[in-house]
Design a protein around this motif. Sequence first.
Motif, mmCIF file in Angstrom:
data_model
loop_
_atom_site.group_PDB
_atom_site.id
_atom_site.type_symbol
_atom_site.label_atom_id
_atom_site.label_comp_id
_atom_site.label_asym_id
_atom_site.label_seq_id
_atom_site.Cartn_x
_atom_site.Cartn_y
_atom_site.Cartn_z
ATOM 1 N N ASP B 23 1.303 35.875 38.079
ATOM 2 C CA ASP B 23 1.957 37.078 37.593
ATOM 3 C C ASP B 23 2.751 36.687 36.374
ATOM 4 N N ILE B 24 3.429 37.643 35.828
ATOM 5 C CA ILE B 24 4.235 37.333 34.661
ATOM 6 C C ILE B 24 5.642 37.044 35.123
ATOM 7 N N PRO B 25 6.013 35.802 35.171
ATOM 8 C CA PRO B 25 7.343 35.507 35.683
ATOM 9 C C PRO B 25 8.374 35.683 34.587
ATOM 10 N N GLN B 26 9.396 36.460 34.915
ATOM 11 C CA GLN B 26 10.409 36.687 33.900
ATOM 12 C C GLN B 26 11.764 36.672 34.551
ATOM 13 N N MET B 27 12.639 35.881 34.024
ATOM 14 C CA MET B 27 13.981 35.870 34.570
ATOM 15 C C MET B 27 14.936 35.345 33.525
ATOM 16 N N LYS B 34 18.723 31.028 26.374
ATOM 17 C CA LYS B 34 17.347 30.850 26.808
ATOM 18 C C LYS B 34 16.669 29.756 26.021
ATOM 19 N N HIS B 38 11.266 26.806 28.222
ATOM 20 C CA HIS B 38 11.020 27.312 29.570
ATOM 21 C C HIS B 38 10.109 28.523 29.577
ATOM 22 N N ARG B 39 9.694 28.925 28.421
ATOM 23 C CA ARG B 39 8.839 30.108 28.413
ATOM 24 C C ARG B 39 7.463 29.772 28.953
ATOM 25 N N ASN B 40 7.070 30.587 29.897
ATOM 26 C CA ASN B 40 5.736 30.371 30.458
ATOM 27 C C ASN B 40 4.738 31.188 29.683
ATOM 28 N N LEU B 46 1.721 30.209 39.186
ATOM 29 C CA LEU B 46 2.854 29.383 39.567
ATOM 30 C C LEU B 46 2.465 27.915 39.646
ATOM 31 N N LEU B 53 7.895 23.064 34.707
ATOM 32 C CA LEU B 53 9.309 23.310 34.888
ATOM 33 C C LEU B 53 10.010 22.138 35.549
#
Lengths: 187, 361
Positions: B23-27, B34, B38-40, B46, B53
């Motif tokens: 999925d598009i992980p965003q946090m 930022k 760390h940008r995926n 995952l 990470l």
Amino acid sequence: MADRTLYQRLSESSHPVALLFFLFFRLAPLLVYLLGVLFTSNYILNFIITMLLLAADFWNVKNISGRLMVGLRWWNEANDLGQSIWVFETADPNRYINPIDSKVFWLFLYSCPVLWLVLGIVAMLKLQFLSLTLVGLAIVLTSINALAYTKCDKFGKANNIASNVAGSVASGFFGNVGGLVAGVFRR
Amino acid sequence: MSGNWTLDNTLDQDESDISIKPDIPQMEILGNPKPSSHRNAPSGSLETAQPQLTNTASFSTFTSFVNPQSYLDPILENNNIKIRENQFSGGNTLDESVLTTLGRDFSSIGDKLLSILWPLRLRQKLMLVRRVSEHFSSTGSMMGHTDSLNQDSNLEESTTTETFNEYSKETIQKILDWDLWGPLVFVLSFSLIITYLQSKTLSSGGANSSETSQIFSASFSLIWIVLAVLSLNIQLVSPVSQMTDNGQLTSGVIGLSFFQCMSILSYTLFPIVLGGLSSIFISWKLLRLVINSVMFLWSILCSWLILAIVNNCRKIGTASLIYGMAGESSFDHNDGEKRILLMIYPIVLVFGLLSWLCVIV
């Protein structure tokens, strides 16, 4: 004439069934509370039916109407420490939100707590304390929804702006919620 | 406050083995600029995202919740990481059908019902809680902090901890996570059952519809009031948090809140609802008596076990085990054991009365 235009307007909705259910569950507790005495003399039964309708309205607005009509959703869960966490979910900003749906949704979302508040003041002036508890419950339930959706809306907008500027941000487990929401969702 | 939550990473490690879905992980972490490293990639799953990470996790604190190390040893990690959620729906719950939503809510009720009402598993859990707490009180009674307890790597201790965590953390979490939808369903159905039974009895003497509605409303409100009073009783009787010698509070950790009590009590009401349902179809009074008393015993057993579990959790170390709360432990007066009877006795009376109402028809 006015009725017809209203009908035409409502038929432009992209989720007419959800809209109808939303209107029904928003208005039914009010109507039963105000007019229920005409149909049955049993006050407690009235009370219970209003309460059940209020609960149904709460569930419907929280779980169905919000996400279909304005593409927002919220829920609340407790973490290990017993703190409550608000989780907000917003739709893709590219998704088309029907203006009719959204207008009706926000109008009734905010007008219902106000209406119940007015009824509460009336009940207080008439010293009907049993109905005052019911109205209190109604105010609490409807305003929880109003508050949560307000937060959710603000949050989503802020996020859209932020993500337009900064692009997508680093990940965490709540980010990749996809199938996980099903496991986390509780109420 | 909107949208800022403190997240515990013990919660996280439960989720992290579910969330295999790409999925598009965003946090976004508050107060943390930022870092672009760390940008995926948006399409990255995952599995691919995780090693990337982990490299950075050793020096930045906030990636610790995707760090596999945190999965192994949750208590050593610092808790209370503030996380702000930023999530688009990648075609998830916003677009599901109404039936899915309904089904999920009902299945969550059923799930909790199973975990509350299965006495054998509950008993197992109780044993585990007791064993762990005894273990801690024998070895580590002098230690004030769980941090120091965990840092000496006792092998036996860690195995006990693991089995304990594995068995009961999720279920205790489920028990303590209250909702009022289940209670609404059970109370509504039970008062409908009682209405049906009693109006059938009365109709031989000539009852009309107004009496039926009176019975319904009376039983509905009676059950709610009774549940409220019972949970108030549990709250009043259960040990309060007290100041200890070293200035800490005891057992403020898992004190049942009012709504948790309501929720648990009404879930334990379920066997009695079943008994009432069965006594609609059974006309033989003796059999009805037997079935209802069995159901009554079942629900009493369950509520006793749950209360025992919750009260045993107040012992040394166990609370911090379940909750991963470092530095919150303290000694306990162990009042819970003595007071369970006080909590159970009114429940026995009320539930007995309710099932007796189903027997006499």
